[in-house]
Design a protein around this motif. Structure first.
Motif, PDB file in Angstrom:
ATOM      1  N   VAL B  11      48.549  37.860  46.551  1.00  0.00           N
ATOM      2  CA  VAL B  11      49.158  38.349  45.313  1.00  0.00           C
ATOM      3  C   VAL B  11      50.234  39.357  45.685  1.00  0.00           C
ATOM      4  O   VAL B  11      49.950  40.324  46.404  1.00  0.00           O
ATOM      5  N   GLU B  12      51.425  39.128  45.193  1.00  0.00           N
ATOM      6  CA  GLU B  12      52.540  40.037  45.468  1.00  0.00           C
ATOM      7  C   GLU B  12      52.625  40.377  46.951  1.00  0.00           C
ATOM      8  O   GLU B  12      52.733  41.552  47.336  1.00  0.00           O
ATOM      9  N   LYS B  14      50.419  40.366  49.147  1.00  0.00           N
ATOM     10  CA  LYS B  14      49.255  40.986  49.756  1.00  0.00           C
ATOM     11  C   LYS B  14      48.124  39.957  49.835  1.00  0.00           C
ATOM     12  O   LYS B  14      47.799  39.315  48.830  1.00  0.00           O
ATOM     13  N   ILE B  16      44.624  38.756  49.546  1.00  0.00           N
ATOM     14  CA  ILE B  16      43.443  39.278  48.849  1.00  0.00           C
ATOM     15  C   ILE B  16      42.205  38.459  49.206  1.00  0.00           C
ATOM     16  O   ILE B  16      41.186  39.002  49.603  1.00  0.00           O
ATOM     17  N   GLY B  37      38.225  46.110  43.359  1.00  0.00           N
ATOM     18  CA  GLY B  37      39.319  45.774  44.257  1.00  0.00           C
ATOM     19  C   GLY B  37      38.943  44.763  45.316  1.00  0.00           C
ATOM     20  O   GLY B  37      39.745  44.447  46.198  1.00  0.00           O
ATOM     21  N   ALA B  38      37.718  44.221  45.243  1.00  0.00           N
ATOM     22  CA  ALA B  38      37.266  43.281  46.263  1.00  0.00           C
ATOM     23  C   ALA B  38      37.964  41.930  46.144  1.00  0.00           C
ATOM     24  O   ALA B  38      38.031  41.181  47.112  1.00  0.00           O
ATOM     25  N   GLY B  39      38.455  41.613  44.962  1.00  0.00           N
ATOM     26  CA  GLY B  39      39.108  40.322  44.771  1.00  0.00           C
ATOM     27  C   GLY B  39      38.365  39.418  43.800  1.00  0.00           C
ATOM     28  O   GLY B  39      38.640  38.223  43.721  1.00  0.00           O
ATOM     29  N   LYS B  40      37.448  39.985  43.014  1.00  0.00           N
ATOM     30  CA  LYS B  40      36.654  39.184  42.078  1.00  0.00           C
ATOM     31  C   LYS B  40      37.547  38.566  40.992  1.00  0.00           C
ATOM     32  O   LYS B  40      37.494  37.363  40.735  1.00  0.00           O
ATOM     33  N   SER B  41      38.384  39.413  40.372  1.00  0.00           N
ATOM     34  CA  SER B  41      39.269  38.879  39.333  1.00  0.00           C
ATOM     35  C   SER B  41      40.297  37.934  39.942  1.00  0.00           C
ATOM     36  O   SER B  41      40.694  36.946  39.315  1.00  0.00           O
ATOM     37  N   THR B  42      40.704  38.249  41.153  1.00  0.00           N
ATOM     38  CA  THR B  42      41.658  37.371  41.834  1.00  0.00           C
ATOM     39  C   THR B  42      41.080  35.963  41.967  1.00  0.00           C
ATOM     40  O   THR B  42      41.764  34.975  41.709  1.00  0.00           O
ATOM     41  N   TYR B  53      49.557  33.919  41.768  1.00  0.00           N
ATOM     42  CA  TYR B  53      48.435  33.946  42.692  1.00  0.00           C
ATOM     43  C   TYR B  53      48.588  32.755  43.636  1.00  0.00           C
ATOM     44  O   TYR B  53      48.330  31.616  43.262  1.00  0.00           O
TER      45      TYR B  53
HETATM   46  N1  LIG Z   1      48.600  40.838  39.501  1.00  0.00           N
HETATM   47  C1  LIG Z   1      48.416  41.634  40.578  1.00  0.00           C
HETATM   48  N2  LIG Z   1      49.469  42.290  41.099  1.00  0.00           N
HETATM   49  C2  LIG Z   1      49.311  43.082  42.175  1.00  0.00           C
HETATM   50  N3  LIG Z   1      48.147  43.291  42.804  1.00  0.00           N
HETATM   51  C3  LIG Z   1      47.063  42.679  42.317  1.00  0.00           C
HETATM   52  C4  LIG Z   1      47.138  41.819  41.178  1.00  0.00           C
HETATM   53  N4  LIG Z   1      45.916  41.349  40.931  1.00  0.00           N
HETATM   54  C5  LIG Z   1      45.114  41.895  41.880  1.00  0.00           C
HETATM   55  N5  LIG Z   1      45.796  42.697  42.718  1.00  0.00           N
HETATM   56  C6  LIG Z   1      45.247  43.433  43.841  1.00  0.00           C
HETATM   57  O1  LIG Z   1      44.298  42.617  44.478  1.00  0.00           O
HETATM   58  C7  LIG Z   1      43.165  43.358  44.834  1.00  0.00           C
HETATM   59  C8  LIG Z   1      41.945  42.745  44.207  1.00  0.00           C
HETATM   60  O2  LIG Z   1      41.987  42.948  42.813  1.00  0.00           O
HETATM   61  P1  LIG Z   1      40.974  42.291  41.823  1.00  0.00           P
HETATM   62  O3  LIG Z   1      40.865  40.841  42.135  1.00  0.00           O
HETATM   63  O4  LIG Z   1      41.374  42.642  40.458  1.00  0.00           O
HETATM   64  O5  LIG Z   1      39.638  43.016  42.216  1.00  0.00           O
HETATM   65  P2  LIG Z   1      38.259  43.139  41.447  1.00  0.00           P
HETATM   66  O6  LIG Z   1      38.308  42.247  40.251  1.00  0.00           O
HETATM   67  O7  LIG Z   1      37.258  42.727  42.438  1.00  0.00           O
HETATM   68  O8  LIG Z   1      38.110  44.563  41.074  1.00  0.00           O
HETATM   69  C9  LIG Z   1      43.420  44.779  44.421  1.00  0.00           C
HETATM   70  O9  LIG Z   1      43.887  45.486  45.536  1.00  0.00           O
HETATM   71  C10 LIG Z   1      44.493  44.658  43.393  1.00  0.00           C
HETATM   72  O10 LIG Z   1      45.299  45.793  43.397  1.00  0.00           O
END
Ligand SMILES: Nc1ncnc2c1ncn2[C@@H]1O[C@H](COP(=O)(O)OP(=O)(O)O)[C@@H](O)[C@H]1O
Ligand SMILES: [Mg+2]
Lengths: 438, 261
Positions: B11-12, B14, B16, B37-42, B53
């Protein structure tokens, strides 16, 4: 005469004017005004983009196109009644086809008490004097080329008068229809609307096409609202995709008069609307709500100029622009609160959406305040669809185009929320959605 | 039903997700836990096809088809549903209108007959028994002015109407008080069936008292680092995410961080 003015556009209209047999010939003040406006037009031609009012709307291509004056067969062009119908609304209607009045399509029988509705040509043949103030005007600004042309060449239009105190229950419709003809022609319509003291009227103005054509239409409308009068003006513009349409609507509001405009600008290739309101009497109120949606290669330019001139006047304007494909939108909202217009309230919001990378919208709010105790707010934005919302809708199964259309319609819809007539609101909604890719 | 193999996503710019593998069979409920920040939503976003993504390696097959090749709406029609961690407010789009449009779009894509407004209303009435939503909210714009809890209930209600084969619930418990949590869990439990699977993403163990999972996985550093049954969730509750860091020294210094669960 400047050389610049000698364009095919100007030359074709010079010839047309020489040959024109306009209604009202022989009325001294009218002949003089037509003549002077024509000379002014011929001398200066069309404005270029150095003229502030035409900065974002270039007329170079138009200047190269010749137009014939009027349509000799306008009276017999076939128009299907169904094409003119508006669901849930049937009342008095005045219909013009390629600029000519069509008695056969109009509905002027059984007019309610207090309403007078006539074609201009008929008024000029009868008692033209009350129209002198409106029709004898000289347009002195070079930016007003189309108003000059209109003043010189308009032979017909609507003359609508509501007697003092009369409250007209049924909406009155004004239908301006463009019909295909042998060539490209220019038509000019001149409307005068006057609401007497305390009068009330709803006017639905529709611009329609029965088929593809590339005509030029000019229209000048004057609205005068006497003390306490109330006008609801609904404007549905669906001109032919190739048409050029240039309009000027002037509103003069006397004390405590109130005008509300709901405008939907969908059609035409090159479209311009100058809206000028003068809040001349104490407590006058002017409300505008509008949506313009250029797509393809359409260019739609709205210029709103509101002048607060009296105590405690109010204006409120909410406009939305949506440009798709290579569409180009222009919006200028200029509000002046003149000296003495103390305690006035002016707000203007213009939000715009670009649906494609090649679409463009130029918006320019201007606010000048010379009075005291004024409340004013204005803002303009240009943005894109909210990606998060788009993803949300798609993740639930809506295809991309449908999701985009849904969000775009929602963006515009709020503008028409306060339209009291549900049938009309629904009609606007349908038109709006129809403009979006499906 | 769902087979994720060695999934890498960015993502961007980085990285994940870094080699995530997971298999879900029909009817199973898998909980995915992990620190912020583990990547669950990702993971949820990647599975449902959100733009931005980027999958850089690995594969995801859903009922035998390559999920990653589908548009988000095609994934929905195929039976995937994501309950958002942060449901989006959409002014001007009526909640019920939208839901019917979404359902019919899915049905159309699957070659099924679309529902007319009467049939749809009947379906809504039936589904309201699973997840109660007030009439007022049904007719408001999508999520507009909804409280945090109302938004989550609306997600579950939509899930009930859309009847997905695989539902990903992204922190559906966050921001809910205990009563709302129970109601939401009851709604989810009512939708459990031998054909329907769930990925329940949560930060806290609490939700899993009510939605009892078949498997629990810990997502950290972009991978599944621990898998087990529901007792794993309890262990995590007891020891906190620091415990994961201890067991996986390869993450030392990385942002999987020992925030306590
Ligand atoms: N749309 C996005 N733009 C930039 N960074 C993102 C985006 N979505 C997630 N991240 C980054 O990816 C990492 C994992 O985020 P996320 O999947 O939301 O974690 P969780 O849901 O486990 O808390 C974090 O470091 C977050 O900052
Ligand atoms: Mg998250």
């Amino acid at each position: 005469m400047s050389e610049a003015a000698r364009t095919p556009f100007v030359e074709s209209l010079r010839e047309a004017a020489a040959a024109a047999a306009l209604p009202g010939r022989g009325i001294g003040w009218l002949d003089a005004a037509r003549c002077e406006n024509l000379d002014a037009f011929l001398a200066a031609g069309l404005p270029d983009t150095r003229n502030e009012a035409w900065k974002y709307t270039a007329l170079r291509a138009l200047a190269q196109r010749p137009f014939a004056l009027g349509d000799a067969q306008a009276a017999s062009r076939p128009v299907e009644a169904a094409a003119l119908a508006l669901a849930g609304i049937d009342g008095p209607a005045l219909v013009f086809v390629n600029g000519a009045f069509r008695a056969d399509l109009s509905r002027l029988d059984d007019l309610p008490a207090g309403l007078s509705l006539e074609p201009l040509s008929q008024v000029l043949a009868g008692e033209p004097e009350p129209l002198r103030f409106a029709l004898a005007r000289l347009y002195r600004d070079g930016g007003e080329a189309f108003a000059r042309l209109n003043a010189a060449l308009a032979g017909d239009g609507a003359v609508l008068r509501v007697a003092a105190g009369a409250k007209i229950a049924q909406p009155v419709r004004l239908l301006i229809v463009g019909a295909p003809a042998e060539g490209e022609l220019a038509w000019h319509a001149r409307h005068v609307v006057e609401l007497g003291e305390g009068a009330e009227l709803e006017l639905i103005e529709q611009h329609l096409a029965t088929g593809e054509q590339r005509h030029l239409g000019t229209q000048v409308s004057d609205f005068v609202l006497r003390e306490g009068a109330q006008l609801r003006h609904v404007l549905l513009q669906r001109a032919a995709a190739g048409a050029t349409l240039v309009r000027r609507s002037g509103y003069r509001l006397e004390a405590r008069a109130q005008a509300t405009l709901h405008a939907l600008e969908l059609g035409g290739a090159l479209v311009r609307h100058d809206l000028a309101a003068e809040l001349a009497g104490d407590g006058a109120r002017f409300v505008t709500r509008g949506v313009f949606m250029p797509t393809g290669r359409q260019h739609i330019d709205t210029q709103l100029a509101i002048r607060h001139q009296a105590l405690g006047t109010a204006s409120e304007s909410i406009w939305r622009g949506v440009a798709d494909q290579r569409g180009r939108g222009v919006f200028r909202g200029a509000i002046v609160v003149a000296p003495g217009a103390d305690g006035s309230d002016a707000s203007l919001s213009n939000k715009n959406l670009l649906l494609s990378g090649q679409a463009e919208i130029d918006t320019k709010p201007e606010l000048e305040i010379y009075a005291d105790e004024v409340k004013a707010a204005h803002g303009a934005t240009v943005g894109q669809l909210d990606e998060r919302a788009l993803f949300y809708l798609r993740s639930r199964g809506l295809p991309q185009t449908q999701a985009r259309a849904l969000l775009t319609a929602a963006f515009c819809r709020a503008v028409f929320d306060d339209l009291p007539d549900a049938a009309l609101r629904e009609h606007l909604d349908t038109l709006l959605i129809g403009q979006l890719p499906s | 039903m769902l087979k994720i193999e060695n999934l890498h996503a960015r993502v961007e710019g980085k990285d994940i997700l870094k080699g995530l593998s997971l298999t879900v069979k029909p009817g199973e409920v898998h909980a995915i836990m992990g620190p912020n920040g583990a990547g669950k939503s990702t993971l949820g976003n990647v599975l449902s096809g959100r733009e931005g993504y980027e999958v850089t390696a690995g594969s995801v097959s859903f009922e035998g088809v390559d999920l990653l090749a589908l548009e988000p709406e095609e994934r929905a029609a195929a039976g995937l549903f994501l309950a958002f961690q942060y449901p989006v407010e959409i002014p001007g789009v009526n909640n019920t209108y939208f839901l019917r449009a979404a359902l019919n779009a899915q049905r159309k894509a699957r070659g099924e007959k679309e529902l007319d407004s009467m049939q749809f209303l009947k379906l809504v009435r039936e589904k309201l028994k699973i997840m109660q939503i007030s009439d007022e909210l049904l007719h408001r714009a999508v999520n507009e002015g909804f409280s945090g809890g109302e938004k989550k209930r609306n997600e579950i209600f939509q899930m009930a109407v859309l009847e997905p084969k695989l539902a990903i619930l992204d922190e559906t418990d966050s921001g809910l008080d205990i009563d709302a949590l129970k109601q939401v869990a009851e709604g989810v439990n009512a939708l459990r069936s031998p054909e329907r699977s769930f990925l329940v993403v949560t930060h806290y163990q609490r939700l899993l008292d009510y939605i009892v999972p078949d498997y629990v996985h810990v997502l950290a550093g972009g991978r599944i680092v621990e898998s087990g049954d529901k007792s794993l969730a309890l262990k995590l509750e007891e020891h906190g995410y620091a415990w994961i860091a201890e067991r996986h020294p390869e993450f030392a210094g990385q942002a999987l961080v020992g925030e306590r669960a």
